[in-house]
Design a protein around this motif. Sequence first.
Motif, PDB file in Angstrom:
ATOM      1  N   LYS A 252       0.855  -1.186   0.000  1.00 40.38           N
ATOM      2  CA  LYS A 252       0.000   0.000   0.000  1.00 40.38           C
ATOM      3  C   LYS A 252       0.895   1.241   0.000  1.00 40.38           C
ATOM      4  O   LYS A 252       1.738   1.408   0.878  1.00 40.38           O
ATOM      5  CB  LYS A 252      -0.897   0.006   1.227  1.00 40.38           C
ATOM      6  CG  LYS A 252      -1.912  -1.143   1.234  1.00 40.38           C
ATOM      7  CD  LYS A 252      -2.761  -1.096   2.497  1.00 40.38           C
ATOM      8  CE  LYS A 252      -3.772  -2.240   2.508  1.00 40.38           C
ATOM      9  NZ  LYS A 252      -4.583  -2.253   3.750  1.00 40.38           N
ATOM     10  N   SER A 253       0.686   2.105  -0.972  1.00 35.69           N
ATOM     11  CA  SER A 253       1.576   3.254  -1.171  1.00 35.69           C
ATOM     12  C   SER A 253       1.690   4.117   0.075  1.00 35.69           C
ATOM     13  O   SER A 253       2.797   4.478   0.493  1.00 35.69           O
ATOM     14  CB  SER A 253       1.083   4.101  -2.350  1.00 35.69           C
ATOM     15  OG  SER A 253       1.077   3.354  -3.536  1.00 35.69           O
ATOM     16  N   TRP A 254       0.557   4.474   0.694  1.00 36.82           N
ATOM     17  CA  TRP A 254       0.590   5.365   1.846  1.00 36.82           C
ATOM     18  C   TRP A 254       1.302   4.702   3.024  1.00 36.82           C
ATOM     19  O   TRP A 254       2.052   5.350   3.750  1.00 36.82           O
ATOM     20  CB  TRP A 254      -0.819   5.785   2.243  1.00 36.82           C
ATOM     21  CG  TRP A 254      -0.878   6.622   3.484  1.00 36.82           C
ATOM     22  CD1 TRP A 254      -1.554   6.371   4.634  1.00 36.82           C
ATOM     23  CD2 TRP A 254      -0.198   7.866   3.716  1.00 36.82           C
ATOM     24  NE1 TRP A 254      -1.358   7.353   5.561  1.00 36.82           N
ATOM     25  CE2 TRP A 254      -0.521   8.296   5.021  1.00 36.82           C
ATOM     26  CE3 TRP A 254       0.657   8.659   2.940  1.00 36.82           C
ATOM     27  CZ2 TRP A 254      -0.028   9.467   5.564  1.00 36.82           C
ATOM     28  CZ3 TRP A 254       1.147   9.828   3.489  1.00 36.82           C
ATOM     29  CH2 TRP A 254       0.804  10.223   4.779  1.00 36.82           C
ATOM     30  N   GLU A 255       1.085   3.406   3.198  1.00 36.29           N
ATOM     31  CA  GLU A 255       1.739   2.682   4.293  1.00 36.29           C
ATOM     32  C   GLU A 255       3.250   2.651   4.075  1.00 36.29           C
ATOM     33  O   GLU A 255       4.035   2.830   5.000  1.00 36.29           O
ATOM     34  CB  GLU A 255       1.189   1.256   4.369  1.00 36.29           C
ATOM     35  CG  GLU A 255       1.652   0.458   5.577  1.00 36.29           C
ATOM     36  CD  GLU A 255       1.063   0.963   6.880  1.00 36.29           C
ATOM     37  OE1 GLU A 255       1.597   0.614   7.944  1.00 36.29           O
ATOM     38  OE2 GLU A 255       0.068   1.720   6.836  1.00 36.29           O
ATOM     39  N   LYS A 258       4.715   6.119   4.866  1.00 38.44           N
ATOM     40  CA  LYS A 258       4.782   6.369   6.314  1.00 38.44           C
ATOM     41  C   LYS A 258       5.943   5.630   6.957  1.00 38.44           C
ATOM     42  O   LYS A 258       6.688   6.203   7.763  1.00 38.44           O
ATOM     43  CB  LYS A 258       3.469   5.935   6.985  1.00 38.44           C
ATOM     44  CG  LYS A 258       2.317   6.911   6.830  1.00 38.44           C
ATOM     45  CD  LYS A 258       1.232   6.657   7.878  1.00 38.44           C
ATOM     46  CE  LYS A 258       0.716   5.239   7.824  1.00 38.44           C
ATOM     47  NZ  LYS A 258      -0.375   5.032   8.802  1.00 38.44           N
TER      48      LYS A 258
END
Length: 399
Positions: A252-255, A258
């Motif tokens: 997952k890109s956002w994960e 982060k």
Amino acid sequence: MRIGFLKKGVHLIFTLAAAAAVLLFTLPGAAGAHATPYAYSDIEVGTDTLQYHLSFAEHDLMKILPADKDGDGKLSDSELSASLKEIAYLVDDNLIVTGNGKLAAGVVNGAKHEKRASMEMIGIDIFYQFPSPVKMYLVQYNFLWYSGADPNHINYATIDVGGQTIQQMLGSQNYIVQIQGPSASAAENQNDRAERPSSFSSSGQTASPLQTASSVPLQTLLDYTVMGMEHIWAGIDHMLFMLGLLLASNRKSWEIVKLISAFTVGHCITLVLSSLEVAYLSPKIVEPLIALSIVYVAVENIWRKKESRRWIVTLLFGLVHGFGFAEVLRGTLSGNMALPLFSFNLGVEIGQLAVVAVCLPLLWALSRIPVKMNWVNYGSGIIGCFGLIWFIERIGLFR
């Protein structure tokens, strides 16, 4: 059919993990701290003098100087004192200093034990005197070519000219440095440079292009950036920690952003503080903690709860890894330190992004294999085995 294939796949994975474990235990130091042969040069330039303090790691010096008479693997004060003549010969053969094109003989004033960058080192004081004011000094560092020397040897030079501090890295691609004398004017220096040949060689060695100490920011940027990249690529423990983070991100890109950002912020903080010697944590503590961070990530990948705020844990472990990154810079930065520190950190980040760029497509490809297999768990299990083995070896349980 699929069940049989699955069993074969699991068997293959754990066979490879076991083979890796055996390899780590049978190769001495395979899981130890990052060991690279470093030396330091502190050069103070005067009008007609050059004072050179050369610091060698004790174990590296013993490779090229047979001074350990009792064979205990250390140089005692008496052995060091008895070897001053051999040290003088060593310096004379491998450190060439000229002023205005004339060779000077270095006088070794002494050698003593010292601690630098948390390492036991031997400091050698050398003095060069010239008959008249020097417009341009040239230093050629030939210890790289000495029989028994490590080909990866790097010397960090700090040059003080009239209160101005210059950082220079000496290695196989750049082992000659020009230093303008404090009394030389810019016009005189320009004329000298036009008359001087573009390279200098000694003892049959082919010289690389000369570097002028007062104009090396681009070379410094390049050297320290490459060193940062090589450091993270040579540190398989850092890369496995990052792989563990990527496994847990489920692509997952956002994960991913982060986790990588938290790790980056963490190691940047301690990289700066430790390399500037504001904060320090011994490698005897840092290296086992890095191994434990790998184990923790692997275990959490398998049993973590969905609501776990992993970025906080990643930030904390990033602080630990930062001490590991900074160990290579300890003792090298003084005076004009901003560019080397920035460049090294830039190299670490580039190396880190390269690892991510390679691993993500591989993880995506594995997920496309039409087999019901929890790659996160299996991959994390293998990573955890490596981390556990490294932890056991680094605390010296089997030594």
